[in-house]
Design an enzyme around this catalytic site. Structure first.
Site, PDB file in Angstrom:
ATOM      1  N   GLY A  45       0.777  -1.234   0.000  1.00  0.00           N
ATOM      2  CA  GLY A  45       0.000   0.000   0.000  1.00  0.00           C
ATOM      3  C   GLY A  45       0.810   1.287   0.000  1.00  0.00           C
ATOM      4  N   ASP A 101       0.598   3.671   4.245  1.00  0.00           N
ATOM      5  CA  ASP A 101      -0.473   4.453   3.627  1.00  0.00           C
ATOM      6  C   ASP A 101      -1.603   4.737   4.605  1.00  0.00           C
ATOM      7  OD1 ASP A 101      -1.041   1.775   3.704  1.00  0.00           O
ATOM      8  OD2 ASP A 101      -1.997   1.669   1.758  1.00  0.00           O
ATOM      9  N   ASP A 104      -5.371   1.620  10.511  1.00  0.00           N
ATOM     10  CA  ASP A 104      -6.779   1.320  10.795  1.00  0.00           C
ATOM     11  C   ASP A 104      -6.865   0.713  12.194  1.00  0.00           C
ATOM     12  OD1 ASP A 104      -9.367   0.375  10.871  1.00  0.00           O
ATOM     13  OD2 ASP A 104      -9.403  -0.275   8.793  1.00  0.00           O
ATOM     14  N   LYS A 132      -7.503   6.315  10.528  1.00  0.00           N
ATOM     15  CA  LYS A 132      -8.929   6.189  10.833  1.00  0.00           C
ATOM     16  C   LYS A 132      -9.157   6.467  12.319  1.00  0.00           C
ATOM     17  CE  LYS A 132     -10.607   3.201   7.222  1.00  0.00           C
ATOM     18  NZ  LYS A 132     -11.461   2.032   6.949  1.00  0.00           N
ATOM     19  N   PHE A 153     -14.282   2.675   4.113  1.00  0.00           N
ATOM     20  CA  PHE A 153     -13.310   1.887   3.351  1.00  0.00           C
ATOM     21  C   PHE A 153     -12.864   2.700   2.136  1.00  0.00           C
ATOM     22  CE2 PHE A 153     -11.717  -1.432   0.564  1.00  0.00           C
ATOM     23  CZ  PHE A 153     -10.954  -2.170   1.449  1.00  0.00           C
ATOM     24  N   VAL A 154     -11.580   3.012   2.080  1.00  0.00           N
ATOM     25  CA  VAL A 154     -11.074   3.864   0.996  1.00  0.00           C
ATOM     26  C   VAL A 154     -10.042   3.126   0.148  1.00  0.00           C
ATOM     27  CG1 VAL A 154     -11.505   6.066   2.158  1.00  0.00           C
ATOM     28  CG2 VAL A 154      -9.330   4.897   2.547  1.00  0.00           C
ATOM     29  N   ASP A 160      -5.861  -0.552  -1.809  1.00  0.00           N
ATOM     30  CA  ASP A 160      -6.554  -1.465  -2.726  1.00  0.00           C
ATOM     31  C   ASP A 160      -7.836  -2.045  -2.151  1.00  0.00           C
ATOM     32  OD1 ASP A 160      -5.247  -3.218  -0.763  1.00  0.00           O
ATOM     33  OD2 ASP A 160      -5.887  -4.838  -2.093  1.00  0.00           O
ATOM     34  N   ARG A 166      -5.317   0.569  -6.833  1.00  0.00           N
ATOM     35  CA  ARG A 166      -4.133   1.218  -6.251  1.00  0.00           C
ATOM     36  C   ARG A 166      -3.661   2.384  -7.115  1.00  0.00           C
ATOM     37  NH1 ARG A 166      -2.147  -2.163  -2.091  1.00  0.00           N
ATOM     38  NH2 ARG A 166      -2.259  -4.389  -2.496  1.00  0.00           N
TER      39      ARG A 166
END
Ligand code: PRP
Length: 185
Positions: A45, A101, A104, A132, A153-154, A160, A166
């Protein structure tokens, strides 16, 4: 891909500006252009974020690679972080900057930090583009943070869903039907 996008959360121009600011902070904290650092993007990521960030860093650097997976395939919740491969070189006495990236649950960063600390670097800093608003993420100390985002959810800019999206330049959310039926995956 474009038709799967619900909304643009952070447009690429805003990301680019923030990446520049983060690079200035990292440069200043490490003593400027005369410094020497080891940059470790947590793959996959962080690939695009790291590629943009390091081109704003004026100091000498080595780049280590570390692949960690927590959201394999269509998972939208952490399945537990696992190191898939590592090629970080000798970190003893080095000034290390970990790049990711998104944070969470915070599981990935905790695992990687422990692992890197065992290698006895001189300093270890973390640079994360997105965070987050979870308890785990808040407890994970981040030295350089790009943006706080809502608990959605991004994808895009390296992030991805099932290994797709991506290469989107913006951070976006996906239409519900794209994720439909997979919320428990
Ligand atoms: C994602 C992301 C972070 C991690 C964050 O990686 O790139 O590394 O999850 O989640 P956490 O804070 O809950 O641990 P993922 O497992 O999807 O692998 P990828 O980087 O190959 O997409």
């Amino acid at each position: 891909m474009q038709r799967d996008i619900e909304k643009i959360l952070i447009p690429h121009a805003k990301i680019a500006q923030r990446v520049h600011e983060l690079a200035e902070m990292i440069t200043r904290d490490h003593g400027g252009a005369a410094a020497e650092v080891t940059i470790i993007p947590i793959l996959t990521g962080a690939m695009i974020f790291a590629a943009d960030l390091i081109r704003h860093l004026p100091m000498r650097m080595q780049i280590g690679l570390l692949a960690v997976s927590s959201y394999p395939g269509r998972s939208v919740r952490s399945q537990g972080s696992m190191v898939l491969s590592e090629q970080v070189g000798n970190l003893r006495g080095r000034h290390v900057v970990l790049i990711d990236d998104i944070v969470d649950s915070g599981g990935t960063l905790r695992l990687v930090r422990e692992m890197i600390n065992e290698a006895q670097p001189a300093t270890l800093k973390t640079c994360v583009l997105l965070r987050k608003p979870t308890e785990g993420a808040k407890e994970t100390g981040i030295d350089y943070l790009g943006f706080e985002i809502p608990d959605e959810f991004v994808v895009g800019y390296g992030l991805d869903y099932n290994d797709h999206y991506r290469n989107l330049p913006d951070i976006v959310t996906l239409k519900p039907h794209v994720l439909q039926g997979l919320a428990n995956a």
